[in-house]
Design an enzyme around this catalytic site. Structure first.
Site, PDB file in Angstrom:
ATOM      1  N   ASP A  22       0.812  -0.960   0.183  1.00  0.00           N
ATOM      2  CA  ASP A  22      -0.172   0.069  -0.269  1.00  0.00           C
ATOM      3  C   ASP A  22       0.430   1.120   0.078  1.00  0.00           C
ATOM      4  O   ASP A  22       2.069   1.057   1.090  1.00  0.00           O
ATOM      5  CB  ASP A  22      -1.440  -0.185   0.857  1.00  0.00           C
ATOM      6  CG  ASP A  22      -1.865   1.056   1.195  1.00  0.00           C
ATOM      7  OD1 ASP A  22      -2.418   1.896   0.471  1.00  0.00           O
ATOM      8  OD2 ASP A  22      -2.639   1.000   2.228  1.00  0.00           O
ATOM      9  N   GLY A  23       0.323   1.740  -0.454  1.00  0.00           N
ATOM     10  CA  GLY A  23       0.968   4.163  -0.385  1.00  0.00           C
ATOM     11  C   GLY A  23       1.692   3.924  -1.465  1.00  0.00           C
ATOM     12  O   GLY A  23       2.078   5.138  -1.154  1.00  0.00           O
ATOM     13  N   ARG A  26       0.214   7.322  -2.834  1.00  0.00           N
ATOM     14  CA  ARG A  26       0.626   8.809  -1.972  1.00  0.00           C
ATOM     15  C   ARG A  26       2.213   8.912  -2.407  1.00  0.00           C
ATOM     16  O   ARG A  26       2.655  10.189  -2.427  1.00  0.00           O
ATOM     17  CB  ARG A  26       0.348   8.618  -0.704  1.00  0.00           C
ATOM     18  CG  ARG A  26      -0.984   8.817  -0.171  1.00  0.00           C
ATOM     19  CD  ARG A  26      -2.000   7.861   1.518  1.00  0.00           C
ATOM     20  NE  ARG A  26      -1.884   6.414   1.540  1.00  0.00           N
ATOM     21  CZ  ARG A  26      -1.463   5.482   1.939  1.00  0.00           C
ATOM     22  NH1 ARG A  26      -1.475   6.696   3.291  1.00  0.00           N
ATOM     23  NH2 ARG A  26      -1.211   4.624   1.873  1.00  0.00           N
ATOM     24  N   ASN A  70     -10.650  -2.830  -6.132  1.00  0.00           N
ATOM     25  CA  ASN A  70      -9.736  -2.081  -7.348  1.00  0.00           C
ATOM     26  C   ASN A  70     -10.853  -1.639  -8.073  1.00  0.00           C
ATOM     27  O   ASN A  70     -10.204  -1.118  -9.113  1.00  0.00           O
ATOM     28  CB  ASN A  70      -8.611  -2.757  -7.150  1.00  0.00           C
ATOM     29  CG  ASN A  70      -7.779  -2.602  -6.065  1.00  0.00           C
ATOM     30  OD1 ASN A  70      -6.794  -3.089  -5.230  1.00  0.00           O
ATOM     31  ND2 ASN A  70      -7.924  -1.257  -5.112  1.00  0.00           N
ATOM     32  N   ARG A  73     -11.384   2.126  -9.320  1.00  0.00           N
ATOM     33  CA  ARG A  73     -10.734   3.607  -9.186  1.00  0.00           C
ATOM     34  C   ARG A  73     -10.728   3.433 -10.901  1.00  0.00           C
ATOM     35  O   ARG A  73     -11.579   3.793 -11.487  1.00  0.00           O
ATOM     36  CB  ARG A  73      -8.973   2.682  -9.506  1.00  0.00           C
ATOM     37  CG  ARG A  73      -8.941   2.748  -7.550  1.00  0.00           C
ATOM     38  CD  ARG A  73      -7.273   2.118  -7.337  1.00  0.00           C
ATOM     39  NE  ARG A  73      -7.253   1.687  -5.861  1.00  0.00           N
ATOM     40  CZ  ARG A  73      -5.891   1.831  -5.235  1.00  0.00           C
ATOM     41  NH1 ARG A  73      -5.001   2.354  -5.572  1.00  0.00           N
ATOM     42  NH2 ARG A  73      -5.694   1.553  -4.405  1.00  0.00           N
ATOM     43  N   ILE A 197      -7.226  -4.930   7.617  1.00  0.00           N
ATOM     44  CA  ILE A 197      -6.928  -5.858   6.463  1.00  0.00           C
ATOM     45  C   ILE A 197      -7.640  -5.402   4.876  1.00  0.00           C
ATOM     46  O   ILE A 197      -7.140  -6.687   4.359  1.00  0.00           O
ATOM     47  CB  ILE A 197      -7.259  -7.058   6.879  1.00  0.00           C
ATOM     48  CG1 ILE A 197      -7.172  -7.719   8.896  1.00  0.00           C
ATOM     49  CG2 ILE A 197      -7.435  -8.197   6.658  1.00  0.00           C
ATOM     50  CD1 ILE A 197      -5.479  -6.976   9.085  1.00  0.00           C
ATOM     51  N   GLU A 209       0.710 -12.870  12.502  1.00  0.00           N
ATOM     52  CA  GLU A 209       1.594 -11.837  13.033  1.00  0.00           C
ATOM     53  C   GLU A 209       1.298 -10.886  12.487  1.00  0.00           C
ATOM     54  O   GLU A 209       1.084 -11.669  11.304  1.00  0.00           O
ATOM     55  CB  GLU A 209       2.731 -11.771  13.203  1.00  0.00           C
ATOM     56  CG  GLU A 209       2.829 -13.269  14.737  1.00  0.00           C
ATOM     57  CD  GLU A 209       2.417 -12.609  16.120  1.00  0.00           C
ATOM     58  OE1 GLU A 209       2.418 -11.394  16.530  1.00  0.00           O
ATOM     59  OE2 GLU A 209       1.626 -14.136  16.755  1.00  0.00           O
TER      60      GLU A 209
HETATM   61  C1  FPP Z   1      -1.084   0.430  -3.116  1.00  0.00           C
HETATM   62  O1  FPP Z   1      -0.896   1.741  -3.487  1.00  0.00           O
HETATM   63  C2  FPP Z   1      -1.144  -0.721  -4.708  1.00  0.00           C
HETATM   64  C3  FPP Z   1      -1.739  -0.754  -5.666  1.00  0.00           C
HETATM   65  C4  FPP Z   1      -3.053  -1.237  -5.370  1.00  0.00           C
HETATM   66  C5  FPP Z   1      -1.470  -1.710  -6.899  1.00  0.00           C
HETATM   67  C6  FPP Z   1      -0.110  -3.046  -6.039  1.00  0.00           C
HETATM   68  C7  FPP Z   1       0.611  -3.244  -7.340  1.00  0.00           C
HETATM   69  C8  FPP Z   1       1.953  -2.603  -7.742  1.00  0.00           C
HETATM   70  C9  FPP Z   1       3.171  -2.971  -7.256  1.00  0.00           C
HETATM   71  C10 FPP Z   1       2.405  -3.137  -9.032  1.00  0.00           C
HETATM   72  C11 FPP Z   1       1.989  -4.284  -9.911  1.00  0.00           C
HETATM   73  C12 FPP Z   1       2.193  -5.539  -8.858  1.00  0.00           C
HETATM   74  C13 FPP Z   1       2.861  -7.131 -10.019  1.00  0.00           C
HETATM   75  C14 FPP Z   1       2.724  -8.340  -9.160  1.00  0.00           C
HETATM   76  C15 FPP Z   1       3.200  -7.066 -11.304  1.00  0.00           C
HETATM   77  P1  FPP Z   1      -2.046   2.666  -3.178  1.00  0.00           P
HETATM   78  O2  FPP Z   1      -1.906   3.161  -5.600  1.00  0.00           O
HETATM   79  O3  FPP Z   1      -3.628   2.361  -3.032  1.00  0.00           O
HETATM   80  O4  FPP Z   1      -1.725   3.489  -2.642  1.00  0.00           O
HETATM   81  P2  FPP Z   1      -1.855   5.372  -2.289  1.00  0.00           P
HETATM   82  O5  FPP Z   1      -3.266   3.628  -0.779  1.00  0.00           O
HETATM   83  O6  FPP Z   1      -1.638   5.895  -1.330  1.00  0.00           O
HETATM   84  O7  FPP Z   1      -3.227   5.567  -3.325  1.00  0.00           O
END
Ligand code: FPP
Length: 246
Positions: A22-23, A26, A70, A73, A197, A209
């Protein structure tokens, strides 16, 4: 700085680590960049964390790459994430094989765009004989979806007469989950300071954990993983018993 890897107790390394990455958004915003750039940088962390996990003997790494929620979005971000998935898998197959990484996926994969689905299946097929570490991508996944699906599978068996409802125990239920055959995660990590979660592996984390770090996913790398594992190793896992009984 201390060499964190040397502090890890080898026979207490978790077999399975699950991560809510996550993140990304941001992290990018802080740098005045578009969210998609954050996801792109997040792929580097995926690579680094997978290699570091393999190096210390973690057998399974499950990453929450795209949740059922998701899809809501902005469409351009969804398209970019799906594109990134295709591009990453295509680009990484060689390295996955070199590093002994087996790719797997959990979630409602049938709803993925065709190109993403096909590339994912190619990646799974091309790495199926690797056994050093299994990288499980949770894609279009939610724990409630998975639990409902398992319930339906078992209900159908009961209806057909091949399963008696009284015989449904934990093992039977687990056999209908998409993680069947994979040990439950001992450690669940969530980055970015959120302490939820978010519908991830609800059944499987019954005894995990939980480790929350303020670090945004693109900044979470090898050392951060080792730090999380050291934190985990410092905890007493009692499974309902007292300290004295352990
Ligand atoms: C959360 O950050 C991230 C995601 C929802 C997607 C994760 C995807 C990747 C790391 C790239 C693709 C992965 C693979 C395995 C090829 P967010 O967008 O929720 O960040 P925020 O909470 O700051 O808005």
């Amino acid at each position: 700085m201390a060499d964190l890897k040397s502090l890890i107790i080898p026979d207490k390394v978790p077999q399975h680590i699950a991560i809510i990455m996550d993140g990304n958004g941001r992290w990018a915003k802080e740098k005045g960049m578009p969210r998609v750039w954050g996801h792109r940088s997040g792929v580097k962390s995926v690579r680094e964390v997978t290699e570091a996990a393999a190096e210390i003997g973690v057998r399974y790494l499950t990453l929450y790459a795209f949740s059922t929620e998701n899809w809501s979005r902005p469409p351009a971000e969804v398209t970019a994430l799906m594109g990134l998935l295709v591009e990453t898998i295509r680009g990484e197959i060689k390295d996955l094989n070199k590093n002994g990484v087996r790719l797997m996926a959990i979630g409602d994969l049938s709803a993925l765009p065709k190109a993403s689905y096909n590339t994912l299946m190619d990646g799974i097929e091309a790495t199926r004989n690797n056994s050093r570490v299994t990288l499980v991508l949770a894609l279009n996944y939610s724990a409630k979806w998975e639990i409902l699906r398992a319930t339906r599978i078992l209900a159908e068996k009961a209806q057909q007469g091949s399963l008696h409802p009284a015989n449904i125990d934990e093992q039977t239920f687990e056999s209908a989950l998409s993680t069947y055959g994979i040990p439950d995660p001992e450690l669940l990590i969530r980055t970015s300071g959120e302490t939820r979660i978010s519908n991830f592996l609800l059944w499987q984390i019954a005894y995990a954990e939980l480790y929350f770090t303020p670090v945004f996913w693109p900044d979470f790398g090898r050392e951060a993983l080792f730090e999380a594992i050291l934190n985990y190793q410092g905890r007493e896992r009692r499974f309902g018993k007292t300290s004295e009984q352990l």
